[in-house]
Enzyme design. Structure first.
Site, mmCIF file in Angstrom:
data_model
loop_
_atom_site.group_PDB
_atom_site.id
_atom_site.type_symbol
_atom_site.label_atom_id
_atom_site.label_comp_id
_atom_site.label_asym_id
_atom_site.label_seq_id
_atom_site.Cartn_x
_atom_site.Cartn_y
_atom_site.Cartn_z
ATOM 1 N N GLY A 1 0.818 -1.212 0.000
ATOM 2 C CA GLY A 1 0.000 0.000 0.000
ATOM 3 C C GLY A 1 0.850 1.259 0.000
ATOM 4 C CG ASP B 1 -0.922 -5.669 0.061
ATOM 5 O OD1 ASP B 1 -0.465 -4.601 0.511
ATOM 6 O OD2 ASP B 1 -2.081 -5.766 -0.425
ATOM 7 C CB THR C 1 -6.516 -0.843 -1.759
ATOM 8 O OG1 THR C 1 -5.997 -1.135 -0.454
ATOM 9 C CG2 THR C 1 -8.029 -0.889 -1.733
ATOM 10 C CB THR D 1 -9.640 -6.151 6.685
ATOM 11 O OG1 THR D 1 -10.157 -6.810 5.529
ATOM 12 C CG2 THR D 1 -8.166 -5.839 6.483
ATOM 13 C CG ASN E 1 -5.973 -14.326 12.100
ATOM 14 O OD1 ASN E 1 -6.235 -15.234 12.881
ATOM 15 N ND2 ASN E 1 -6.703 -14.075 11.031
ATOM 16 N NE ARG F 1 3.393 -19.100 16.016
ATOM 17 C CZ ARG F 1 4.503 -18.979 15.282
ATOM 18 N NH1 ARG F 1 5.677 -19.405 15.741
ATOM 19 N NH2 ARG F 1 4.456 -18.424 14.076
ATOM 20 C CE1 TYR G 1 -9.688 2.366 7.317
ATOM 21 C CE2 TYR G 1 -10.289 4.412 8.402
ATOM 22 C CZ TYR G 1 -9.333 3.578 7.866
ATOM 23 O OH TYR G 1 -8.011 3.954 7.880
ATOM 24 C CE1 TYR H 1 -5.665 -10.846 21.364
ATOM 25 C CE2 TYR H 1 -3.659 -12.076 21.773
ATOM 26 C CZ TYR H 1 -4.944 -12.015 21.288
ATOM 27 O OH TYR H 1 -5.511 -13.135 20.734
HETATM 28 N N1 UDP Z 1 -2.422 -17.139 14.958
HETATM 29 C C1 UDP Z 1 -1.755 -16.977 13.771
HETATM 30 N N2 UDP Z 1 -0.408 -17.223 13.732
HETATM 31 C C2 UDP Z 1 0.295 -17.618 14.813
HETATM 32 C C3 UDP Z 1 -0.411 -17.764 16.043
HETATM 33 C C4 UDP Z 1 -1.766 -17.512 16.081
HETATM 34 O O1 UDP Z 1 -2.326 -16.608 12.763
HETATM 35 O O2 UDP Z 1 1.502 -17.837 14.697
HETATM 36 C C5 UDP Z 1 -3.855 -16.887 15.007
HETATM 37 C C6 UDP Z 1 -4.626 -18.098 15.484
HETATM 38 O O3 UDP Z 1 -4.944 -18.915 14.386
HETATM 39 C C7 UDP Z 1 -5.841 -17.475 16.103
HETATM 40 C C8 UDP Z 1 -5.424 -16.071 16.482
HETATM 41 O O4 UDP Z 1 -4.132 -15.893 15.934
HETATM 42 O O5 UDP Z 1 -6.865 -17.390 15.160
HETATM 43 C C9 UDP Z 1 -5.380 -15.807 17.939
HETATM 44 O O6 UDP Z 1 -4.345 -16.583 18.530
HETATM 45 P P1 UDP Z 1 -4.205 -16.662 20.096
HETATM 46 O O7 UDP Z 1 -3.096 -17.586 20.407
HETATM 47 O O8 UDP Z 1 -4.141 -15.313 20.673
HETATM 48 O O9 UDP Z 1 -5.585 -17.293 20.468
HETATM 49 P P2 UDP Z 1 -6.132 -17.499 21.901
HETATM 50 O O10 UDP Z 1 -5.480 -18.756 22.378
HETATM 51 O O11 UDP Z 1 -5.713 -16.297 22.678
HETATM 52 O O12 UDP Z 1 -7.598 -17.601 21.661
#
Ligand code: UDP
Length: 185
Positions: free
Chosen positions: A14, A35, A39, A94, A101, A108, A147, A161
């Site tokens: 973008g 991406d 857009t 989004t 996500n 992690r 939005y 978080y």
């Molecule tokens: N997620 C991801 N990649 C990673 C770790 C997590 O896309 O490397 C996604 C996971 O699929 C989930 C979201 O992030 O949909 C939230 O993850 P989290 O571990 O926070 O979930 P929680 O255990 O807190 O519900």
């Protein structure tokens, strides 16, 4: 083996994302650009295609993403009314699913994450100029709410978080911005 820091930039093709990537690479960082090209455009990042410090994944942040990086900048979201109102449900997804996500990814990896938020979180402000402690004058049900409220909910997720998991978060509320690579409309 690379010894550079690896940074993920979503929405990297973008207008703002591509400039951020240029700066990160100039500063000696390796960039993973994500991406979905809704857009964002390939011309915005074409100059990086042979740069060994640049990598590109076509991916929609509303789906989970499993990569290994040292920091995340989340800039993925259509930002102009004509684009974000074209598919308002997808716009909210989004911001909200994208935040979930990418926050899950950051949790992690125990890495810092920045959210590109917006001055639209203030809605139709009754206070000018807006200070960060002003909560705004917002509408949850209008054509722009996908939005504005999506971005507000993303901010909520970022701070929850942080409070709940100790994640290192930053939220930058970007006001109207213009410059090279901006879509002329
Ligand atoms: N997620 C991801 N990649 C990673 C770790 C997590 O896309 O490397 C996604 C996971 O699929 C989930 C979201 O992030 O949909 C939230 O993850 P989290 O571990 O926070 O979930 P929680 O255990 O807190 O519900």
């Amino acid at each position: 083996m690379s010894i550079n820091k690896q940074v993920l930039v979503t929405g990297g093709a973008g207008f703002i994302g591509s400039h951020l990537i240029d700066r990160l690479i100039a500063d000696g960082t390796d960039v993973l650009c994500v991406d979905n090209f809704y857009t964002g455009t390939k011309p915005n990042i074409y100059h990086l295609k042979n740069n060994v410090h640049f990598e590109l994944i076509r991916h929609d942040v509303t789906f989970p993403l499993y990569v290994e990086v040292d920091a995340i900048f989340n800039l993925a979201c259509p930002a102009s009314p004509v684009h974000y109102q074209h598919d308002p449900i997808q716009t909210t997804k989004t911001s909200v699913h994208g935040a979930i996500n990418l926050l899950g990814l950051a949790k992690r990896l125990k890495c810092p994450i920045l959210q590109a938020s917006t001055s639209e979180v203030y809605g139709d402000p009754k206070v000018n100029p807006q200070r960060e402690d002003y909560w705004g004058n917002v509408n949850p049900i209008g054509p722009r709410s996908c939005y504005d409220e999506g971005k507000r909910c993303a901010e909520t997720l970022f701070f929850d978080y942080h409070r709940q998991t100790g994640l290192d978060v930053k939220v930058a509320r970007i006001f109207n911005t213009y410059g090279p690579r901006m879509h002329p409309n």
